[in-house]
Write a protein that holds these residues in place. Structure first.
Motif, PDB file in Angstrom:
ATOM      1  N   GLY A  10       0.818  -1.210   0.000  1.00 25.17           N
ATOM      2  CA  GLY A  10       0.000   0.000   0.000  1.00 25.17           C
ATOM      3  C   GLY A  10       0.847   1.252   0.000  1.00 25.17           C
ATOM      4  N   ALA A  11       1.901   1.263   0.818  1.00 26.96           N
ATOM      5  CA  ALA A  11       2.777   2.438   0.871  1.00 26.96           C
ATOM      6  C   ALA A  11       3.487   2.661  -0.460  1.00 26.96           C
ATOM      7  CB  ALA A  11       3.788   2.253   1.998  1.00 26.96           C
ATOM      8  N   SER A  12       3.913   1.590  -1.113  1.00 28.49           N
ATOM      9  CA  SER A  12       4.623   1.736  -2.393  1.00 28.49           C
ATOM     10  C   SER A  12       3.710   2.327  -3.464  1.00 28.49           C
ATOM     11  CB  SER A  12       5.164   0.379  -2.849  1.00 28.49           C
ATOM     12  OG  SER A  12       4.119  -0.511  -3.195  1.00 28.49           O
ATOM     13  N   MET A  26       7.019  13.783  -2.139  1.00 28.55           N
ATOM     14  CA  MET A  26       6.452  12.766  -1.273  1.00 28.55           C
ATOM     15  C   MET A  26       5.378  13.372  -0.373  1.00 28.55           C
ATOM     16  SD  MET A  26       6.542   9.593  -0.257  1.00 28.55           S
ATOM     17  CE  MET A  26       8.137   8.939  -0.714  1.00 28.55           C
ATOM     18  N   GLN A  27       4.222  12.699  -0.282  1.00 27.30           N
ATOM     19  CA  GLN A  27       3.114  13.179   0.555  1.00 27.30           C
ATOM     20  C   GLN A  27       2.884  12.187   1.695  1.00 27.30           C
ATOM     21  OE1 GLN A  27      -0.351  14.769  -1.584  1.00 27.30           O
ATOM     22  NE2 GLN A  27       0.768  14.404  -3.481  1.00 27.30           N
ATOM     23  N   PRO A  28       3.349  12.499   2.898  1.00 22.81           N
ATOM     24  CA  PRO A  28       3.212  11.581   4.032  1.00 22.81           C
ATOM     25  C   PRO A  28       1.770  11.159   4.301  1.00 22.81           C
ATOM     26  CG  PRO A  28       4.735  13.345   4.570  1.00 22.81           C
ATOM     27  CD  PRO A  28       4.099  13.715   3.271  1.00 22.81           C
ATOM     28  N   ALA A  29       0.829  12.098   4.124  1.00 18.79           N
ATOM     29  CA  ALA A  29      -0.578  11.761   4.377  1.00 18.79           C
ATOM     30  C   ALA A  29      -1.062  10.698   3.400  1.00 18.79           C
ATOM     31  CB  ALA A  29      -1.445  13.012   4.266  1.00 18.79           C
ATOM     32  N   LEU A  30      -0.618  10.789   2.157  1.00 17.79           N
ATOM     33  CA  LEU A  30      -1.020   9.814   1.146  1.00 17.79           C
ATOM     34  C   LEU A  30      -0.448   8.431   1.483  1.00 17.79           C
ATOM     35  CD1 LEU A  30      -2.748  10.328  -1.400  1.00 17.79           C
ATOM     36  CD2 LEU A  30      -0.625  10.308  -2.728  1.00 17.79           C
ATOM     37  N   VAL A  31       0.810   8.426   1.905  1.00 21.30           N
ATOM     38  CA  VAL A  31       1.454   7.155   2.265  1.00 21.30           C
ATOM     39  C   VAL A  31       0.769   6.541   3.482  1.00 21.30           C
ATOM     40  CG1 VAL A  31       3.598   6.080   3.045  1.00 21.30           C
ATOM     41  CG2 VAL A  31       3.669   7.866   1.283  1.00 21.30           C
ATOM     42  N   ALA A  32       0.478   7.383   4.497  1.00 23.62           N
ATOM     43  CA  ALA A  32      -0.175   6.883   5.717  1.00 23.62           C
ATOM     44  C   ALA A  32      -1.555   6.324   5.402  1.00 23.62           C
ATOM     45  CB  ALA A  32      -0.277   8.004   6.746  1.00 23.62           C
ATOM     46  N   SER A  33      -2.313   7.033   4.592  1.00 23.58           N
ATOM     47  CA  SER A  33      -3.671   6.606   4.267  1.00 23.58           C
ATOM     48  C   SER A  33      -3.671   5.295   3.496  1.00 23.58           C
ATOM     49  CB  SER A  33      -4.374   7.698   3.457  1.00 23.58           C
ATOM     50  OG  SER A  33      -5.733   7.371   3.247  1.00 23.58           O
ATOM     51  N   ALA A  34      -2.774   5.178   2.503  1.00 18.82           N
ATOM     52  CA  ALA A  34      -2.714   3.954   1.699  1.00 18.82           C
ATOM     53  C   ALA A  34      -2.243   2.768   2.538  1.00 18.82           C
ATOM     54  CB  ALA A  34      -1.794   4.156   0.500  1.00 18.82           C
ATOM     55  N   HIS A  82      -7.861  12.293   6.357  1.00 19.74           N
ATOM     56  CA  HIS A  82      -8.045  13.605   5.731  1.00 19.74           C
ATOM     57  C   HIS A  82      -7.975  14.784   6.705  1.00 19.74           C
ATOM     58  CE1 HIS A  82     -10.369  16.883   3.649  1.00 19.74           C
ATOM     59  NE2 HIS A  82      -9.456  16.577   2.741  1.00 19.74           N
ATOM     60  N   PRO A  83      -8.524  14.683   7.929  1.00 19.68           N
ATOM     61  CA  PRO A  83      -8.410  15.829   8.846  1.00 19.68           C
ATOM     62  C   PRO A  83      -6.974  16.198   9.180  1.00 19.68           C
ATOM     63  CG  PRO A  83     -10.120  14.319   9.594  1.00 19.68           C
ATOM     64  CD  PRO A  83      -9.381  13.626   8.490  1.00 19.68           C
ATOM     65  N   PHE A  84      -6.045  15.295   8.987  1.00 16.67           N
ATOM     66  CA  PHE A  84      -4.642  15.559   9.299  1.00 16.67           C
ATOM     67  C   PHE A  84      -3.786  15.624   8.037  1.00 16.67           C
ATOM     68  CE2 PHE A  84      -6.679  12.694  12.340  1.00 16.67           C
ATOM     69  CZ  PHE A  84      -6.677  13.470  13.486  1.00 16.67           C
ATOM     70  N   ALA A  85      -4.437  15.684   6.874  1.00 16.01           N
ATOM     71  CA  ALA A  85      -3.725  15.528   5.605  1.00 16.01           C
ATOM     72  C   ALA A  85      -3.239  16.838   5.007  1.00 16.01           C
ATOM     73  CB  ALA A  85      -4.630  14.815   4.597  1.00 16.01           C
TER      74      ALA A  85
END
Length: 312
Positions: A10-12, A26-34, A82-85
């Motif tokens: 998911g992270a990849s 790099m978007q940390p929120a996107l990586v965390a969510s995935a 999303h609230p932390f994204a």
């Protein structure tokens, strides 16, 4: 596939998606969510952690491992992150989450433990069966793909590895059928299952009326065959329908085997699937039950080591 590999996959996917959304960084929120999304389907494994084996055997790889669950779980993960994204758009989170969830279902389909991808439309389970429940090479490639500059190459290498694995299985099946012909058993069905903890090694199983003939092989070599009784005439086979957990396990077993034995000094029965045999007497994914005074099975539990050698 194992939980760590699912999270890395998911992270990849999120690392790859970061190049196409926002400013390309790099978007940390996107990586965390995935990553969260890719782990969510295994929540149906909590039944096993909660020591509810019947529910675990009924619902793991079914309840949340289906195509209808993907949009629901994608929304759940996106709503939590999303609230932390920051500036990461909700629709970006949603799309990447859905891809991560599809990766979870796909990786599980690669294994030989069948998955109910069409639930609730169908309870039928499916499996491609090219990999064991965990594959260190897939995990390693997913982990290396977290490096942004390596991401595309590692994902391409992963795709090639999966393609090669399918080809190796086809080669191994041809070798298995050659051995089957030498044994003069060509009229019986033959199946190939990935060997426990062993990429590119297989267990070939020939189904005869009263016994299984099985042997281990690679695309280059086949070991000597062994046989084991299917146990259809045992007391275990007659009693399995009288216990709900045994019955559920039996329905999921591709190659069920029944055995009369002893457990803790009491008469007992065992139901198992021989495709999961590892190094005897260790036999993962077997369930035993003792026989009560009325002749019914009770105290069913998963059994990983059995004293009786089952082959012969």
């Amino acid at each position: 596939m194992d939980t760590v590999t699912h999270g890395l996959a998911g992270a990849s996917i999120a690392v790859a998606a970061s190049k196409w959304t926002g400013d390309g960084s790099m978007q940390p929120a996107l990586v965390a969510s995935a990553t969260i999304a890719a782990l969510l389907p295994d929540l149906d494994f909590l039944f096993a952690i909660a020591k509810k084996p019947l529910l675990a055997w009924r619902w793991h790889r079914v309840l949340l491992h289906n195509l209808l669950a993907v949009p629901v779980l994608a929304l759940l993960a996106a709503g939590c992150v999303h609230p932390f994204a920051g500036e990461t758009a909700f629709d970006s989170l949603l799309i990447v989450n859905a891809l991560a969830l599809f990766s979870h279902v796909f990786l599980d389909l690669l294994t030989s433990f069948r998955t109910g991808v069409l639930f609730p439309l169908s309870r039928k389970r499916y499996a491609i069966g090219t990999h064991f429940l965990t594959d260190p090479i897939i995990g390693m490639l997913c982990g290396l793909s977290l490096v942004p500059s390596w991401n595309a190459w590692m994902l391409l290498t992963l795709a090639m590895y999966l393609f090669v694995a399918a080809g190796l299985k086809a080669v191994a099946m041809r070798r298995a059928k050659m051995r089957q012909a030498k044994l003069r058993l060509s009229r019986y069905p033959i199946h190939l299952r990935p060997r426990v903890f062993a990429p590119w090694r297989w267990m070939a199983i020939i189904e005869r009326e009263t016994q299984y003939v099985f042997f281990y092989l690679t695309p280059l070599h086949a070991e000597s065959p062994k046989t084991t009784s299917r146990g259809r005439q045992t007391e275990a086979a007659k009693l399995v329908e009288k216990h709900e957990l045994l019955r559920c396990f039996d329905l999921l077993a591709d190659f069920p085997r029944y055995e009369d034995t002893y457990r803790d000094g009491q008469s007992a029965i065992v139901v198992e699937d021989i495709q999961w045999w590892w190094k005897l007497p260790y036999r993962p994914m077997a369930i035993s039950a003792v026989i009560d005074a009325d002749g019914n099975p009770c105290q069913a539990r998963e059994t990983h080591k059995l004293s009786k050698h089952p082959t012969g």
